[in-house]
Design a protein around this motif. Sequence first.
Motif, PDB file in Angstrom:
ATOM      1  N   TRP A   8       0.833  -1.191   0.000  1.00 51.84           N
ATOM      2  CA  TRP A   8       0.000   0.000   0.000  1.00 51.84           C
ATOM      3  C   TRP A   8       0.879   1.257   0.000  1.00 51.84           C
ATOM      4  N   ALA A   9       1.883   1.274   0.859  1.00 56.79           N
ATOM      5  CA  ALA A   9       2.762   2.439   0.957  1.00 56.79           C
ATOM      6  C   ALA A   9       3.514   2.676  -0.351  1.00 56.79           C
ATOM      7  N   PRO A  16       5.086   6.857  -1.039  1.00 54.36           N
ATOM      8  CA  PRO A  16       6.454   6.419  -1.354  1.00 54.36           C
ATOM      9  C   PRO A  16       7.478   6.711  -0.257  1.00 54.36           C
ATOM     10  N   ALA A  17       7.390   7.855   0.397  1.00 54.57           N
ATOM     11  CA  ALA A  17       8.344   8.170   1.467  1.00 54.57           C
ATOM     12  C   ALA A  17       8.191   7.193   2.621  1.00 54.57           C
ATOM     13  N   GLY A  18       6.957   6.866   2.942  1.00 59.77           N
ATOM     14  CA  GLY A  18       6.700   5.883   3.995  1.00 59.77           C
ATOM     15  C   GLY A  18       7.175   4.502   3.598  1.00 59.77           C
ATOM     16  N   ALA A  30      10.988   4.348   4.102  1.00 54.56           N
ATOM     17  CA  ALA A  30      11.336   4.203   5.515  1.00 54.56           C
ATOM     18  C   ALA A  30      10.989   2.802   6.023  1.00 54.56           C
ATOM     19  N   LEU A  31       9.818   2.316   5.681  1.00 55.63           N
ATOM     20  CA  LEU A  31       9.390   0.988   6.140  1.00 55.63           C
ATOM     21  C   LEU A  31      10.286  -0.111   5.583  1.00 55.63           C
ATOM     22  N   ALA A  32      10.559  -0.064   4.302  1.00 55.39           N
ATOM     23  CA  ALA A  32      11.380  -1.111   3.678  1.00 55.39           C
ATOM     24  C   ALA A  32      12.773  -1.156   4.293  1.00 55.39           C
ATOM     25  N   GLY A  85      19.411   6.016   2.722  1.00 48.82           N
ATOM     26  CA  GLY A  85      20.607   5.355   3.244  1.00 48.82           C
ATOM     27  C   GLY A  85      20.277   4.047   3.942  1.00 48.82           C
ATOM     28  N   ARG A  86      19.250   4.056   4.803  1.00 51.55           N
ATOM     29  CA  ARG A  86      18.846   2.823   5.490  1.00 51.55           C
ATOM     30  C   ARG A  86      18.415   1.753   4.494  1.00 51.55           C
ATOM     31  N   ALA A  87      17.673   2.156   3.475  1.00 52.67           N
ATOM     32  CA  ALA A  87      17.226   1.182   2.470  1.00 52.67           C
ATOM     33  C   ALA A  87      18.420   0.619   1.695  1.00 52.67           C
TER      34      ALA A  87
END
Length: 181
Positions: free
Chosen positions: A5-6, A11-13, A16-18, A55-57
């Motif tokens: 869904w995100a 897309p920003a969410g 962050a989630l991924a 960066g986290r992704a």
Amino acid sequence: GELAWALEHEPAGALALAGNLIWFWLVGNRLSEGRSWLEAVLALPESGRPSAARGRALIALSNLTLAQGEMPLTVRLREEYLAIRRALGEPTGISAGLQATGQALFGLGDLERAEEFITEGLALARETAHEYIVMVALADRHPSIVPYETYETADRELAMLKHGPLLDVQLEIPANALRFE
């Protein structure tokens, strides 16, 4: 689910989630699934600008590609992660990026560049008191990578770290536990 869904609506969410689902994919042995999600999220136009979430992704994706044995891609992803952390001016992220990139370069067999990255990362981690990265750098060191380190110096530093606050837990590491002999 939520990530699908995100990906479509926020897309920003999704980015962050991924990036935060790395342990779910690694521990659950869902490497290909995680990689697909991360690649999809990173390919979004909204995900292209340098940010902490990107960066986290990237580092999450690099951990999956590392687990899949794709060292050249792992190095490229970690270099981009490092560039983002440098652009954001985050010393903690920079030292982590240097260490991670150095590890990947070592795995690729590029010992000269690995030494440069690991040495710079260790120095920055010491300067900023980033205990986790200091510990990882000392534990991962190899005489061919960080030859100036002595076992005695590393043992002393590890002994000091085991009594410090590392992720709010006390480490139970014998002073000579991480010796390379």
